[in-house]
Structure formats: C-alpha cells, structure tokens
Scaffold this motif. Structure first.
Motif, short mmCIF file in Angstrom:
data_model
loop_
_atom_site.label_atom_id
_atom_site.label_comp_id
_atom_site.label_asym_id
_atom_site.label_seq_id
_atom_site.Cartn_x
_atom_site.Cartn_y
_atom_site.Cartn_z
N LEU A 165 76.62 35.21 71.51
CA LEU A 165 77.96 35.77 71.48
C LEU A 165 78.47 36.13 72.88
CD1 LEU A 165 80.26 36.72 69.60
CD2 LEU A 165 79.24 38.99 69.65
N ALA A 166 77.60 36.75 73.70
CA ALA A 166 78.04 37.24 75.00
C ALA A 166 78.69 36.13 75.82
CB ALA A 166 76.86 37.82 75.76
N GLU A 167 77.97 35.01 75.89
CA GLU A 167 78.48 33.93 76.73
C GLU A 167 79.80 33.37 76.19
OE1 GLU A 167 75.69 30.90 79.17
OE2 GLU A 167 74.85 32.52 77.94
N MET A 168 79.88 33.26 74.87
CA MET A 168 81.10 32.71 74.27
C MET A 168 82.28 33.64 74.52
SD MET A 168 79.80 30.96 70.78
CE MET A 168 81.14 29.81 70.71
N LEU A 169 82.05 34.95 74.40
CA LEU A 169 83.14 35.90 74.63
C LEU A 169 83.69 35.75 76.04
CD1 LEU A 169 81.82 39.21 73.02
CD2 LEU A 169 83.70 37.80 72.23
N LYS A 170 82.78 35.62 76.97
CA LYS A 170 83.18 35.54 78.37
C LYS A 170 84.05 34.31 78.61
CE LYS A 170 80.94 36.14 82.86
NZ LYS A 170 79.60 36.11 83.46
N ASN A 171 83.68 33.20 77.95
CA ASN A 171 84.44 31.97 78.15
C ASN A 171 85.76 31.96 77.40
OD1 ASN A 171 82.39 31.03 79.75
ND2 ASN A 171 81.32 30.05 78.02
N ASP A 172 85.79 32.62 76.24
CA ASP A 172 86.96 32.49 75.37
C ASP A 172 88.08 33.48 75.66
OD1 ASP A 172 85.47 30.57 74.29
OD2 ASP A 172 85.19 31.48 72.32
N PHE A 173 87.75 34.62 76.27
CA PHE A 173 88.80 35.64 76.46
C PHE A 173 89.03 35.87 77.95
CE2 PHE A 173 87.22 36.53 72.25
CZ PHE A 173 88.38 36.76 71.54
N SER A 174 90.30 35.71 78.34
CA SER A 174 90.59 35.89 79.77
C SER A 174 90.60 37.36 80.14
CB SER A 174 91.94 35.25 80.09
OG SER A 174 92.93 35.86 79.28
N ASN A 175 90.87 38.22 79.16
CA ASN A 175 90.93 39.64 79.53
C ASN A 175 89.56 40.33 79.52
OD1 ASN A 175 90.82 39.40 76.81
ND2 ASN A 175 92.77 40.45 76.39
N ILE A 176 88.52 39.57 79.28
CA ILE A 176 87.18 40.13 79.46
C ILE A 176 86.75 39.83 80.89
CG2 ILE A 176 84.75 40.00 78.79
CD1 ILE A 176 85.56 39.49 75.99
N GLU A 177 86.55 40.88 81.66
CA GLU A 177 86.21 40.68 83.06
C GLU A 177 84.73 40.41 83.26
OE1 GLU A 177 87.69 44.12 85.07
OE2 GLU A 177 89.55 43.07 85.60
N LYS A 178 83.93 41.21 82.55
CA LYS A 178 82.49 41.12 82.75
C LYS A 178 81.78 41.26 81.42
CE LYS A 178 82.85 43.02 87.31
NZ LYS A 178 83.18 44.26 87.96
N VAL A 179 80.60 40.65 81.38
CA VAL A 179 79.78 40.75 80.17
C VAL A 179 78.35 41.00 80.62
CG1 VAL A 179 78.83 39.47 78.23
CG2 VAL A 179 81.24 39.23 78.81
#
Lengths: 875, 113
Positions: A165-179
C-alpha cells in the motif's frame, strides 16, 4: 465678649451636617482656620476680626460639600480602591489576626495549601499528557494509515497495513509528500563484548523527516544508506558509553545464519518524555531483503507493522479518504474473505496518543488510560479544594463570634457593609495567597516527586510555563471567592445594635456550618472507601489465581527447533527438572489470532500452538476430555479449548465439536480451566490450543521441583552460554512475566491511600476547628456543669451530641454513594476486581468513626482537665 | 483678577507644582499660591481641600498626619510618582495652550480681509 472656641465649634458643626466630610477632613479645616487666624492676629487684628476674616476667606461650605461628595461617590471604582492605602491596611490587619489565631490560621492555610498542592500536581500531570507527541513539527500532516474490519460482529480499527500500500499511495496521490513504512524485528545486537536482544526498526529514510527526532551526532540522511544504523541516545550509551560512536561498527544478527555489520551514522537526541513513538535502532527498510529473504514486498495478503504518510496540507486527508476505495477492492480480492476489510482510515499523529488505545496492533503507546486518569484526578482535586474551602467557610463563620465586637465598632464609626465585605475578602486573599505559596511548594517538592517516583518517569514540570501562571491565578481567584464570599457577606450583615447589646449569638448554631461539615464527612467517607477498596483490591488481585500454576515454571526462547533439541538434551539430565515442553507461542508472551468457522457463524479466538507436554509443564488443569498425544500426525487436527470458549459459544457437549480454521477441520478433544494469558486488566478470551509443528518451536518451558527454581534458572543460563556464546539469554520465571502488573495496581492503591489521607486530614482539621471553637464558646457552660457535678460521660455527650447526629447522617448518606461510586469506578478500571460489598463500607466507616472519635476526644479531654474556677472567671 | 473658572482649571497643576517643590499642608499651599499670584488668583480657601482629597484619591499625592510637640498637628501632602507624571502632562498641556495663544497675539491682521 467674643468666645473663639464657641464660634469655632459652631462653625465646625455646620460641616458635620454634610455626610461628605469625614472626621479627618473637618479636623484639617479647623487647623487651617487656626493657622490663618494666627497669621491675622500677628498682623494686629482682633480675635473676632481674625475669625471673621478667616471664615470669609474660607468660603461657603455647601459648594465644598458638593465637591467633596463627588469625590466620595467616585470612591467605589476599583482603581481608586487599589490606590488607597486600604488594602495595605487590611492586609496588615489580616496578618495580625492570623497571628492571633494560630490554630485557625493553620487549619485554613494548611488545608488550602494541601488541596492547592494537589491541584498543581494534577496540572503537571495534565500538561504532561497533553504534551504527548506535540513536539513533532509535522504532527498535523503526518497520519497513520489504518483499516477497519469486522471482527466478532463489531467494527475494529487496525494499525497495520497491507505491504504494497505505501508505495502505491506515494505514486497515486500528488498531495502525499512522504511515506514511510515501519517493520519491527527482534535481533541480536553485538558490539565488542556487548551482546543483547534488541528491537530494531526497519524503516524508510523519510522517517526522520516526518517525525521530529533531532540528532545529537551524525546525519539523518544517512538512513538512505543500506549500511547505516541510527541509534537512540539510550542505546548509544548502552553500547558505546559517553563517546560519539559515529563511524563505529555494530553487528546485527537477524537469526542463526544471517547477520550484517552496520556503521553507526547517527545518534538521536534524548526523546522528550511524553511521546508515543520512538526507536532504539533504525535501519533502512530494504534491509529486510537480507534479514528475511522470504519477505514479499508486494503481497497484499501480508502486513507491515505501520505505514505513515505526510500530506502537503492536513486538509488533503478528505480527498485521500475518498480515493482509498480502490485499494480496499484490491485488498479484499487478495485476502481470504474472513479477513476482508471494510475501509481504510487515517489517524493524525497529533491525536494518535489519545486514540491508539482503540487501535489494534498499534505501534504507538496510548494515553487513553492517562486521559481517563485526568478525569479522576480533576474530580478528586475539585473535591479537595471544595473540602478545604468549606473548612475555611466554617471556621470563618464560627470564629466571627470572636470578632463581633470588632465589626460592631467598625460599623459604628461609619464603615459601610461594603467596606466590611471588602475587609474580609482582603483577609481571605491574604490567607489564600499564603496557601498558594505553600501549596506550590507542597506540590513541587512533595506530590510531583512522589508521583514521578511511583511510576518512574518525569512529567517535565516547569515554572516557566505561562499557562501555569494563568492556572495558579485562576486557583487563587476561585478559592478566594468560594471560601471568602459567604463569610464576608454573612458577617457584614450583622446589625450593630445587636452586636453591641450582646443579643447576637451567631455562628455556633449556623445551619450552613452543619451542612458544610456534613458534606465534608460524606466526601471523606467516599475517599476512605476508595482507599480501602483499592487496597483490598490490590491484595485480592495479588492472591488471584492466574488459572495455571506459574510457580516453579520457567521459560526461555530458543533460536529454532535444533536449538530446542540441543537445550532439551542437556536439561533433560537435570533431576530437578520435571518436564520440558516446546511451543510456538507462550502464555503471557505471545499468541496467534484465528478465526473459527461454523457453517452459520464465525468467531475470533486466541490460539496457542504447543506440544503435548505443555499442559503439564505450565500446570494447566484439564476439566474434560484429554490433552494432545505426543504423536503429531494423529492429533494435528485436534484442538483443546478453554472454558470461556465453551461458555461463550454456549456448548453443552463440547467434545467432538468440529470447527474449520482456514480450510482445515478441527475437532475439540479437551477442555481446560480458564487462565489469564495477560494481565488481569484484560478479559479472558475464548482460546484454543493446537499442536505446534516442531519446526516452529521458539519457546522452551519447564517445570522444576519446588525450591529449586533459582538453581535451575542459573543452570539453564550456564548451559545457554556454553551452547550459544553469541546469543544473549532470553528467558525468566513465569511468575515474573506479569510481575510489573502487581506493581501497577499497588500504585493505584497507594495513590488512593494518599488521596484518602488528605481527605481525612481535611475533614478532621475542619471538625477539630469547629469543635474547638464550639467548646471555647461554651467554657462557662461546661464550668457550671462541672461545678454541679457533671462527669466524664455527661461532658462527653454534651460536647459531641450535635456532631454525632450530624456524623450519623453523613454516614447514612455517604455509605450508599460510596458504594455506588466504587462499583462504577471499578467496573471502569478493572476487568476483574474484589467484590464490592457492604463489608468494605463497614471498614471505611470504622476508620472514619475512629478518626472522628480521636478528634473529638482531644476536646473532651481538654474540657475535663480544665479548672471550672478559671472557666467561670472568663469575662 | 483671574477668573474663577480659569483658577479652578489650573488648580491641579498649581498644587502638584507646589508639592513637587516639597511636602506641604493645606494652609501653607494656599498661602504660597496667593503669594505667587500676587493676590490675582481669587480662591475661597475651603475649595482647596476637596481638590487635595481628589488628587489623593487618584493616587497623585499622598498624605500623612504629622504630630509634633511644639506645633499643631498637620496633614502633610506629598507628591507621588504618578503625580509627577501627571504634572508633566499638565505642564505640556498648559504650554500648548500658551503657544496657541502666543501665536494668536503675535499674528498681524490679515491684509486680504
């Protein structure tokens, strides 16, 4: 013939017609006139001429009176009050009256200051709890990813997340700065001669950017390097002492065969006391590929301990929540439908400490219990303050009889009611200020160190905290007003004529005094009951059976099955060892969670995978059926369940019942008595035992001959060092597994004992003060009684009669309230607790009666030994 | 002779000014004022006292009864720090009034008129 004095008197009398002129002002004008006349006489005028000229020059009186009156009218503004010397004067008067009545002053000041000291301690505690995690700069932006799933019919929140999930979130959402992902592993850490079992955090380099953990030495960016390790300050000291270890090597042994050397690249500064997330060792997440080659980063069926994200703006979370639906679908497609999730959720770091108590498998410590304690403590403090204020009110009212003359005289020379009220409030503020000062000292040097010592931590209390001063002022104002206003209004209402004629007998029989004392006694009753109940409960829990025989049982962890066999071979020769058992889980240390299925329903249960010897070794008693046989193949599809399992499923005849776990079917062959796996604060859950596959053994437990525990324990350690010089020993007495739980409940008892002691002290101080004043006011009466032949009994009854009635009433009201409150508190705080019965109340009431009698008897004794002749001479 | 209103308006400044030079009591203060104004300021002596009391209430001056063997008791007034501050403000204001008036007196008649 002109009579100067007569003319002057007449002239001055015309001033007295006006209220505006007080005595001082008229005197001033008289002196003016005399001075002026002296000058005129010196110029050669006659006495009469001089007087007439001076009066004429002095002018008309009525406009002066108007002017002066407008001055008086403006007298009541607060600023003018402060500017006058009045407060100074009153403070002086109050300090003098404090010195004159040392006993009353002591009761008032000491009582208030103990309560205030407690209030300061509670403040320190509250600010400590609320400070938790607030040092993280990104606390609003950093969020823990969680998911919700239905378990046993209720929706529950879990802190772990599917691995990809972590990696996918980072790639899919531009407003996530860091994971960053966090995975915790137990490893053996070795540096020179220091070898210990330690918890190591595998995490992404963003960890140190998202969380505010400034480094003492080294650089945070080095976490990007696969070979770098970052230490907490504590670990740095443990392995390297005070020196800077950056650049030094440290070896991590992941298991028997895998290990890796790391270079220390940073040491964190000491963590703030109030935090929920920290670390001992940080290494790059990718190291999992080395430590656990089987670790699949892309398996939706597997979980990572925690995933944190950092948003550009905290508000972005709404759009994110909406976007999580697709991951839910991916997840639910991948996993067994028993583990299907209902939704993903997020928890901001800022409030995580408050919420994490309700989140399962969380890596964050939670402060939910602390928040609960805050409510308790706030109530306690509020009651203590009220108790102390009541003492003040009572004593002020009763001792006002002694000050009736003062008030009478003040009123006669023109003090208005307002002035008297202000005088008494000023006195009260002086008393409260003393109490505040003493209270701060008591809180800072007594209560706070006591509490920190109990739990072994520091609340980081400091006087530089600006809100503390606001809080202190609020307390000053609160106590001053609560305790001061009633006496002030009451005393100022006395009529002068009544006072001076002596027809007033206020105070001693004031119904409010009785009511307040009664209320104090009720409160004291509640506090004593609490202390008694908590003490009994500590005793009760320390005697409570764990449901299995944890005495003479020892355990240790082994690296693998080979290790188990090696240890078993050596230990098997020791005659003091009665039985040895191997297991994958262990009571008090670990368990798995399984879902049992029937065609129509399913249940979540705690599962322990053990061998056939485990029941005997741990002293778990069988109530029905049989336990496992040695032969793995024959019993691998059998389970043994606990009584809670049987009762919560409502089974009449559990033996032979079939359940499915995953796809395999299991049959119940035995039922064992219930036992506590974890502390008594956790409810016993339905549990099952399964036969463990030998290759999964990581625990070795043994039962020894009574009396040989210590020797055997030492022998095991010695054996271990011979066999595994590289791996530190990890094991202990089974009794000690939850040893600190006893400490905790003992602390609860101690805390409540202290509260009760304070409550008793306050109530007694109040009672003592009242009885003393009452007796002092009846010296003549008692002297006459004694002269007429009254004996001990008669005097005792006379002194205590009114209090006994009040006391009985207080107990009649207090006892049921105490009982009800205790039931409430205990059902909230403990899963299993001492039965709360009337016997507890009896003990509490007995204590209260004893203290009450002691207090009164001092005064009865004083009356008895006093000489009636002296008593009759009074006034 | 200075008008009553103007006298009244200036009393505060005058009393504070006198007390600034040293502690004094009612009769002496009046005497000084009369002397300094050359008798131009008309006072009814009694009106001084309400003013003194008001100043005391406002915290600008404070008083103290002084007893001595050879003279009458006197209520001495003393200027406080707040009083000194107030005196500065008064002075400022009177100077401003003075400046305006002076400018006016020195103004030549407007020729365009």
């Amino acid at each position: 013939m002109f009579d100067l004095e007569k003319a002057l008197t007449l002239w001055l009398r015309s001033f007295r017609k006006y209220r505006a002129f007080d005595h001082g002002a008229i005197r001033e004008m008289e002196l003016h006139l005399r001075d002026h006349m002296d000058d005129l006489l010196a110029e050669g005028h006659s006495e009469q001429q001089a007087f007439e000229m001076a009066v004429a020059e002095f002018g008309e009186i009525s406009p002066m009176a108007d002017e002066e009156f407008s001055n008086i009218k403006s007298k009541t503004t607060i600023s003018s009050l402060i500017h006058t010397a009045m407060f100074k004067n009153y403070s002086k008067v109050s300090i003098r009256s404090l010195m004159r009545n040392p006993l009353n002053s002591f009761i008032n000041i000491f009582g208030l200051s103990v309560a205030i000291g407690l209030a300061i301690f509670v403040y320190a505690y509250i600010q400590w709890v609320h400070k938790t995690d607030q040092f993280h700069e990104n606390k609003e932006k950093v969020q823990l990813v969680t998911f919700f799933a239905d378990r046993d019919g209720s929706s529950q929140q879990f802190a772990k997340t599917p691995r990809p999930l972590a990696e996918m979130l980072k790639n899919d959402f531009s407003n996530i700065e860091k994971v960053c992902r966090i995975e915790d592993r137990n490893v053996v850490v070795k540096h020179e001669d220091n070898v210990f079992h330690e918890g190591v955090r595998f995490t992404d380099p963003e960890f140190l950017e998202m969380f505010t953990f400034p480094l003492k030495w080294g650089t945070a960016a080095s976490l990007k390097d696969m070979n770098s390790i970052i230490l907490s300050e504590k670990m740095s000291v443990k392995y390297f002492g005070e020196e800077n270890p950056v650049g030094r090597d440290i070896l991590l042994k992941f298991d028997e065969t895998r290990s890796k050397a790391f270079k220390v690249a940073g040491v964190a500064q000491k963590f703030p006391v109030a935090h929920t997330i920290d670390f001992n060792f940080l290494i790059n997440f990718e190291n999992l590929r080395i430590s656990a080659p089987e670790y699949d980063f892309h398996d939706w069926n597997q979980f990572v301990n925690a995933t944190f994200i950092q948003l550009a703006e905290p508000a972005d979370i709404t759009s994110l929540e909406q976007g999580m639906e697709k991951y839910k679908l991916i997840q639910n497609k991948a996993v067994d439908k028993d583990w299907a999730i209902s939704s993903f959720g997020f928890e901001p770091l800022a409030t995580l400490h408050k919420r994490s108590g309700d989140i399962r498998d969380g890596i964050a410590r939670n402060s939910a219990d602390n928040l609960k304690s805050i409510y308790f403590l706030s109530f306690v403090v509020a009651f203590m303050l009220i108790l102390a204020c009541m003492n003040y009110i009572n004593i002020a009212i009763v001792s006002s009889t002694k000050r009736l003359k003062e008030i009478g005289v003040r009123k006669t020379i023109g003090a208005s009611r307002k002035v008297i009220i202000i005088q008494f409030l000023t006195e009260n503020i002086v008393v409260t200020s003393f109490a505040l000062l003493l209270g701060v000292l008591i809180g800072f040097f007594l209560f706070i160190p006591w509490f920190e010592g109990l739990w072994g931590f520091s609340m980081g209390f400091s006087f530089t905290d600006p809100t503390l001063w606001i809080y202190l002022s609020a307390i000053l104002l609160f106590t001053a007003l609560i305790s001061g206003s009633y006496p002030a209004f009451y005393i100022s209402s006395f009529k002068v004529t009544g006072i001076l004629k002596g027809s007033l007998r206020f105070g001693q029989k004031n119904p409010l005094t009785k009511l307040l004392l009664g209320f104090q006694l009720v409160l004291a009753c509640i506090f004593i009951t609490a202390a008694v109940t908590f003490s009994l409960n500590t005793n009760y829990l320390s005697k409570r059976s764990w449901g299995y025989d944890n005495r003479q049982a020892l355990f240790l962890t082994v690296p693998d099955y080979a290790g188990f066999e090696k240890m078993k071979a050596v230990l098997g020769q020791d005659p003091s060892i009665l039985s040895i058992s191997g297991s994958e889980h262990h009571i008090g240390k670990s368990h798995a969670t399984s879902i049992l299925k029937k065609p129509d329903r399913q249940f979540e249960v705690d599962q322990l995978s053990v061998d056939a010897n485990y029941f005997q070794t741990m002293g778990i008693d069988l109530s029905e059926g049989r336990v496992f046989k040695e032969d793995y193949e024959s019993d691998k599809n059998k389970i043994v369940v606990n009584e809670t399992f049987v009762s919560s499923l409502g089974l009449k005849d559990p033996l032979g019942e079939l359940y499915k776990i995953d796809t395999l079917e299991y049959e119940i062959i035995g039922v064992v008595n219930d036992f506590h796996s974890y502390s008594f604060s956790e409810i016993i859950k339905p549990g099952i035992f399964k036969l463990a596959d030998k290759k999964d053994y990581i625990y070795l437990s043994l039962r020894v001959v009574p009396g040989s525990e210590r020797e055997t324990y030492k022998a095991i350690q010695a054996t271990w060092i011979q066999l595994y010089p590289e791996i530190p020993f990890d094991g202990g007495y089974q009794e000690a597994v939850w040893g600190n739980y006893y400490e905790q409940i003992a602390i609860h008892a101690e805390v409540w004992q202290v509260f009760a002691a304070i409550a008793i002290l306050l109530a007694c101080l109040g009672l003592y003060g009242l009885v003393t004043l009452n007796v002092a006011g009846r010296v003549k009466e008692f002297s006459i009684r004694k002269t007429l032949g009254a004996g001990v009994k008669n005097i005792a009854i006379n002194v205590s009669r009114q209090y006994i009635i009040l006391f009985s009433l207080a107990i009649v009201i207090g006892a049921p309230i105490s009982l009800y409150l205790m039931k409430l508190i205990f059902s909230l705080s403990y899963r299993y607790h001492v039965p709360i019965t009337y016997e507890i109340i009896v003990i509490s009431v007995a204590i209260l009666v004893l203290v009450f009698l002691l207090t009164i008897s001092t005064q009865i004794r004083k009356v008895l030994v006093s000489n009636p002749v002296e008593g009759l001479k009074v006034e | 002779m200075i008008s009553k209103n103007l006298t009244a308006a200036s009393t505060k400044a005058i009393i504070l000014g006198i007390l600034k030079q040293g502690n004094s009591y009612g009769y002496l203060i009046i005497k000084k004022i009369k002397k300094m104004s050359g008798g131009k300021m008309e006072y009814s002596d009694g009106m001084l006292y309400p003013v003194l009391h008001r100043l005391e209430k406002d915290g600008l001056i404070q008083s103290n009864w002084t007893m001595s063997e050879d003279t009458r008791p006197r209520k001495y007034y003393e200027i406080t720090e707040a009083g000194k501050q107030a005196l500065l403000e008064e002075k400022e204001q009177w100077l401003q009034v003075n400046t305006v008036l002076e400018k006016l007196w020195n103004l030549k008649p407007d020729t365009n008129y």
